[in-house]
Design a protein around this motif. Structure first.
Motif, PDB file in Angstrom:
ATOM      1  N   TYR A  70       0.847  -1.192   0.000  1.00 31.05           N
ATOM      2  CA  TYR A  70       0.000   0.000   0.000  1.00 31.05           C
ATOM      3  C   TYR A  70       0.878   1.235   0.000  1.00 31.05           C
TER       4      TYR A  70
ATOM      5  N   GLU B 239       0.084   5.534  -0.051  1.00 32.09           N
ATOM      6  CA  GLU B 239      -0.951   6.558  -0.051  1.00 32.09           C
ATOM      7  C   GLU B 239      -1.056   7.210  -1.428  1.00 32.09           C
TER       8      GLU B 239
ATOM      9  N   GLY C 188      -3.042   3.275  -3.260  1.00 26.41           N
ATOM     10  CA  GLY C 188      -3.861   2.205  -2.699  1.00 26.41           C
ATOM     11  C   GLY C 188      -3.125   0.885  -2.637  1.00 26.41           C
TER      12      GLY C 188
ATOM     13  N   ASN D  20      -7.797  -2.656  11.595  1.00 28.96           N
ATOM     14  CA  ASN D  20      -7.185  -1.626  10.745  1.00 28.96           C
ATOM     15  C   ASN D  20      -7.703  -0.234  11.103  1.00 28.96           C
ATOM     16  N   GLU D  21      -9.004  -0.128  11.291  1.00 33.62           N
ATOM     17  CA  GLU D  21      -9.593   1.175  11.596  1.00 33.62           C
ATOM     18  C   GLU D  21      -9.035   1.728  12.905  1.00 33.62           C
TER      19      GLU D  21
ATOM     20  N   PRO E 101      -5.111   1.433   6.216  1.00 34.62           N
ATOM     21  CA  PRO E 101      -6.143   1.467   5.177  1.00 34.62           C
ATOM     22  C   PRO E 101      -6.911   0.148   5.074  1.00 34.62           C
ATOM     23  N   LYS E 102      -8.178   0.277   4.810  1.00 35.60           N
ATOM     24  CA  LYS E 102      -9.068  -0.876   4.683  1.00 35.60           C
ATOM     25  C   LYS E 102      -8.639  -1.758   3.515  1.00 35.60           C
TER      26      LYS E 102
ATOM     27  N   LYS F  66       2.099   5.935   5.808  1.00 41.22           N
ATOM     28  CA  LYS F  66       1.524   6.090   4.474  1.00 41.22           C
ATOM     29  C   LYS F  66       1.858   4.915   3.563  1.00 41.22           C
TER      30      LYS F  66
END
Length: 356
Positions: A36, A38, A41, A98-99, A104-105, A153
């Motif tokens: 991932y 930023e 994705g 994750n949240e 990131p989901k 990120k």
């Protein structure tokens, strides 16, 4: 997203000795990875040979603990096919973790697709002996090479797999649990309900202390009043007393176990009264003294169902027998029959890996 595949040259293809297996110390030929960044994705999904990874010493996950993981299993049916037990529940819980940790989901359906492909390639590693399985560890960690304290990120998601014997190596033979009175695991508003590495690092000192007294695991109390029961290090916990089954309610500091959730559903289907509520060690000790406490057991992916035959709280030792009681034995049979394909899957909990 396309999954690129690089096959290992001369793969081992299977575990060499299914009768003598440990837990989490031997790994399959391949692993899944995706990255991932930023603005870009999740991308670069790939299956490659299991091998060391390259990581900068300044990777943020190493310094600030921005990491989450899950634990799952694959089971070999009599017909040779491979089952997963409620896999999307694991990926949903991964996203809840994750949240909480600002990761990131992930796309849950895509991750199931990736795991399916990995098991199609390394399916030979799933043991053929019932009650033994292939343990699956999805995990995510921050990789930014930067020491400033902020949400990362860049991340890496990986899945590795390891043939697994029963967690405690003794099936339904009971284990001994030590109640922790000095240290705490989590508090409401903290990270107790997330499956993140820091929760487990904080439990190691208590685990060592318990093992020195010949106890297998630690039972944690709440972090504020130090009297309400929460969970065992690797399991949720259940008590059978007064013809009811009681388990601590989810309150933000307890991991919402998938085996816990499934056990509650199965027990209610069988006509048992199951209560999710706050319960103190004083209540349990009093019920034991009055012969109203008949069983204690833990539930978890790794352990499935683990009867607790001895519980030590301060100077009090409560003994309940060497083997699983009626409720624990019933649950163990129902869950393992479903997982290994010997029971009818009326709830559609089983996902069978399709042939390529």
């Amino acid at each position: 997203m396309k999954i690129d595949i690089q096959y290992k040259e001369n793969p081992q293809g299977k575990i060499l000795d299914e009768e003598n297996m440990g837990f989490g110390d031997t790994f399959t030929d391949h692993m899944f990875t995706m990255d991932y960044v930023e603005g870009k994705g999740w991308h670069n999904a790939r299956i490659t040979p299991y091998a060391p990874i390259s990581l900068m010493p300044s990777a943020m996950g190493l310094h600030y603990g921005q990491t989450v993981f899950e634990g799952m299993k694959a089971y070999r049916r009599k017909d040779g096919k491979i089952n997963l037990f409620r896999p999307l529940e694991n990926f949903k819980r991964l996203n809840r973790s994750n949240e909480r940790i600002c990761i990131p989901k992930i796309d849950e359906e895509f991750l199931l697709k990736a795991l399916t492909k990995l098991l199609q390639i390394d399916g030979g590693w799933v043991p053929h002996v019932k009650y033994k399985s292939l343990y699956i560890r999805p995990f995510i960690f921050a990789t930014d090479p930067q020491l400033g304290l902020r949400p990362a990120k860049e991340f890496k998601l990986m899945i590795i797999m390891s043939p697994a014997d029963t967690y405690y190596g003794r099936g339904l033979e009971s284990i001994k649990i030590f109640v922790e009175n000095e240290y705490v695991r989590a508090v409401r508003g903290g990270m107790g309900e997330a499956k993140t590495g820091g929760n487990y690092a904080g439990s190691l000192k208590s685990q060592i202390d318990a093992m020195e007294e010949n106890y297998a695991q630690v039972l944690w109390l709440d972090g504020v009043e130090r009297k309400y029961i929460e969970e065992v290090g690797a399991m949720n916990i259940f008590f059978v007393l007064d013809e009811k089954i009681i388990t601590p309610q989810l309150n933000g500091s307890i991991l919402p176990g998938i085996t816990r959730k499934s056990s509650i559903e199965l027990l209610r289907d069988e006509g048992y009264t199951v209560e999710e509520k706050r319960i103190t060690m004083e209540e349990i000790a009093k019920a034991y003294d009055e012969n109203r406490l008949t069983e204690i057991f833990g539930t978890g992916t790794a352990a499935v169902i683990s009867p607790i035959g001895q519980l030590k709280w301060k100077d009090k030792v409560m003994k309940l027998g060497d083997m699983g009681g009626e409720v624990a034995s019933l649950l163990y049979q129902k869950l393992t029959d479903l997982q290994w394909g010997d029971g009818k899957d009326e709830k559609n909990w089983i996902y069978t890996i399709p042939e390529e």
